[in-house]
Scaffold this motif. Structure first.
Motif, mmCIF file in Angstrom:
data_model
loop_
_atom_site.group_PDB
_atom_site.id
_atom_site.type_symbol
_atom_site.label_atom_id
_atom_site.label_comp_id
_atom_site.label_asym_id
_atom_site.label_seq_id
_atom_site.Cartn_x
_atom_site.Cartn_y
_atom_site.Cartn_z
ATOM 1 N N LEU A 140 -17.688 79.626 -53.566
ATOM 2 C CA LEU A 140 -18.775 78.644 -53.669
ATOM 3 C C LEU A 140 -19.010 77.942 -52.325
ATOM 4 N N THR A 141 -18.232 78.325 -51.323
ATOM 5 C CA THR A 141 -18.267 77.638 -50.038
ATOM 6 C C THR A 141 -18.729 78.584 -48.928
ATOM 7 N N ASP A 142 -18.814 78.019 -47.716
ATOM 8 C CA ASP A 142 -19.014 78.852 -46.537
ATOM 9 C C ASP A 142 -17.649 79.169 -45.926
ATOM 10 N N ARG A 163 -16.092 77.776 -43.677
ATOM 11 C CA ARG A 163 -15.333 76.568 -43.334
ATOM 12 C C ARG A 163 -14.931 75.787 -44.583
ATOM 13 N N ARG A 164 -15.120 76.380 -45.728
ATOM 14 C CA ARG A 164 -14.777 75.798 -47.027
ATOM 15 C C ARG A 164 -15.645 74.605 -47.401
ATOM 16 N N ALA A 165 -16.832 74.548 -46.853
ATOM 17 C CA ALA A 165 -17.799 73.517 -47.243
ATOM 18 C C ALA A 165 -18.646 74.054 -48.390
ATOM 19 N N LEU A 166 -18.793 73.263 -49.440
ATOM 20 C CA LEU A 166 -19.564 73.691 -50.601
ATOM 21 C C LEU A 166 -21.010 73.956 -50.194
ATOM 22 N N ASN A 167 -21.527 75.104 -50.577
ATOM 23 C CA ASN A 167 -22.920 75.438 -50.295
ATOM 24 C C ASN A 167 -23.802 74.745 -51.338
ATOM 25 N N PRO A 168 -24.733 73.890 -50.927
ATOM 26 C CA PRO A 168 -25.535 73.135 -51.903
ATOM 27 C C PRO A 168 -26.385 74.015 -52.805
ATOM 28 N N ARG A 169 -26.615 75.268 -52.409
ATOM 29 C CA ARG A 169 -27.443 76.145 -53.241
ATOM 30 C C ARG A 169 -26.752 76.538 -54.534
ATOM 31 N N VAL A 170 -25.421 76.412 -54.584
ATOM 32 C CA VAL A 170 -24.727 76.782 -55.821
ATOM 33 C C VAL A 170 -24.795 75.667 -56.864
ATOM 34 N N ILE A 171 -25.117 74.449 -56.442
ATOM 35 C CA ILE A 171 -25.050 73.299 -57.345
ATOM 36 C C ILE A 171 -25.983 73.440 -58.548
ATOM 37 N N PRO A 172 -27.278 73.701 -58.345
ATOM 38 C CA PRO A 172 -28.137 73.814 -59.535
ATOM 39 C C PRO A 172 -27.789 75.019 -60.405
ATOM 40 N N VAL A 173 -27.266 76.071 -59.800
ATOM 41 C CA VAL A 173 -26.906 77.260 -60.581
ATOM 42 C C VAL A 173 -25.788 76.921 -61.558
ATOM 43 N N ILE A 174 -24.743 76.281 -61.066
ATOM 44 C CA ILE A 174 -23.610 75.946 -61.932
ATOM 45 C C ILE A 174 -23.976 74.831 -62.905
ATOM 46 N N ARG A 175 -24.683 73.833 -62.416
ATOM 47 C CA ARG A 175 -25.069 72.704 -63.276
ATOM 48 C C ARG A 175 -25.928 73.168 -64.442
ATOM 49 N N ASN A 176 -26.768 74.160 -64.218
ATOM 50 C CA ASN A 176 -27.698 74.617 -65.251
ATOM 51 C C ASN A 176 -27.248 75.897 -65.949
ATOM 52 N N THR A 190 -20.249 92.288 -53.951
ATOM 53 C CA THR A 190 -21.582 91.929 -53.464
ATOM 54 C C THR A 190 -21.773 92.374 -52.020
ATOM 55 N N GLU A 191 -23.022 92.452 -51.609
ATOM 56 C CA GLU A 191 -23.334 92.724 -50.208
ATOM 57 C C GLU A 191 -23.217 91.453 -49.377
ATOM 58 N N ALA A 192 -23.505 90.303 -49.979
ATOM 59 C CA ALA A 192 -23.454 89.026 -49.275
ATOM 60 C C ALA A 192 -22.062 88.405 -49.386
ATOM 61 N N SER A 193 -21.754 87.536 -48.447
ATOM 62 C CA SER A 193 -20.448 86.892 -48.386
ATOM 63 C C SER A 193 -20.510 85.441 -48.842
ATOM 64 N N TYR A 194 -19.334 84.908 -49.178
ATOM 65 C CA TYR A 194 -19.176 83.493 -49.510
ATOM 66 C C TYR A 194 -20.171 83.070 -50.606
ATOM 67 N N ALA A 195 -20.751 81.901 -50.491
ATOM 68 C CA ALA A 195 -21.619 81.401 -51.562
ATOM 69 C C ALA A 195 -22.841 82.280 -51.770
ATOM 70 N N ASP A 196 -23.331 82.901 -50.701
ATOM 71 C CA ASP A 196 -24.450 83.833 -50.875
ATOM 72 C C ASP A 196 -24.026 85.000 -51.767
ATOM 73 N N GLY A 197 -22.761 85.402 -51.654
ATOM 74 C CA GLY A 197 -22.237 86.443 -52.527
ATOM 75 C C GLY A 197 -22.173 85.984 -53.972
ATOM 76 N N PHE A 198 -21.774 84.737 -54.188
ATOM 77 C CA PHE A 198 -21.776 84.202 -55.549
ATOM 78 C C PHE A 198 -23.178 84.232 -56.138
ATOM 79 N N LEU A 199 -24.162 83.791 -55.352
ATOM 80 C CA LEU A 199 -25.543 83.781 -55.849
ATOM 81 C C LEU A 199 -26.013 85.192 -56.164
#
Length: 227
Positions: free
Chosen positions: A16-18, A20-33, A210-219
């Motif tokens: 869910l992070t980049d 540097r272990r910072a939470l990617n804000p794009r994951v917030i609405p996905v998990i919340r909803n 996934t092809e994408a890494s980190y939070a982009d991979g989660f998305l």
């Protein structure tokens, strides 16, 4: 038409992070909803995933310390599994040999741990492994720290504990992660996805990568259920 949305079990660091272990804000609405149950499964001590759930505004259902700690808010169930005394003995012996856990004097990484201890990834691992074996424990390399932990628990057993409290089976879940400590979770989940930055063990045990890494991979991992 999107497939039916499953309950979700998701790692934090590296998922869910980049980098540097910072939470990617794009994951917030996905998990919340997310329309089904979300279980946050991490190697971190319980206050970290609890805080994440709190600030995301979701029910606090968490697997912490790699399965050593499980909390299910809806049933008010807290389970602790692991020999913390043995883990503390390993830490003391490691220090006696002239090594350091690596997290400073306050040591926020270990301050609230209840079933294991962690050592900074840049510290020597070979003597740690010997000491852990002497105390009936194992060293788990998550890529972020060395966890000295009980070999009988993992994120997979944690999910089984969660499911025993709720109207679910582990096979109902979509699991997303990036590390060796996610492999057992992948083994019991119905569908498992490793993000592209995942280590070889997680990649091998996942149903897809996934092809994408980190939070982009989660998305990317959850995209089929959001279209």
């Amino acid at each position: 038409m999107s497939p039916e949305t499953p309950p979700l079990a998701v790692d934090i660091d590296g998922t869910l992070t980049d980098d540097r272990r910072a939470l990617n804000p794009r994951v917030i609405p996905v998990i919340r909803n997310w329309p089904e149950r979300v279980v946050v499964a991490t190697g971190k001590a319980m206050p970290f995933p609890i805080a994440l759930c709190e600030f995301l505004g979701i029910e606090r259902t968490v697997i912490a310390e790699n399965g050593g700690v499980v909390f299910v808010e809806s049933t008010d169930r807290l389970e602790l599994v692991g020999d913390k005394a043995a883990a503390d003995a390993v830490a003391a012996a490691y220090r006696d040999q002239g090594y350091d856990l690596g997290f400073g004097t306050v040591d926020l990484a270990n301050r609230w741990r209840e079933t294991e201890i962690v050592v900074q990834i840049d510290q020597p691992v070979a003597p740690l492994e010997v000491l852990a074996e002497d105390h009936g424990l194992v060293v788990l390399d998550t890529g972020y720290a060395y966890h000295v932990t009980d070999p009988s628990v993992d994120k997979g057993t944690g999910l089984e504990t969660v499911c025993a409290e709720l109207d679910h089976e582990p096979g109902d879940f979509l699991a997303v992660g990036d590390s060796e400590n996610d492999a057992q979770l992948f083994d019991v989940a119905g569908e498992s996805v490793a993000v592209a930055n995942a280590d070889p063990t997680a990649r091998e045990r996942a149903d897809r990568v996934t092809e994408a890494s980190y939070a982009d991979g989660f998305l990317e991992a959850v995209a089929p259920y959001r279209e």
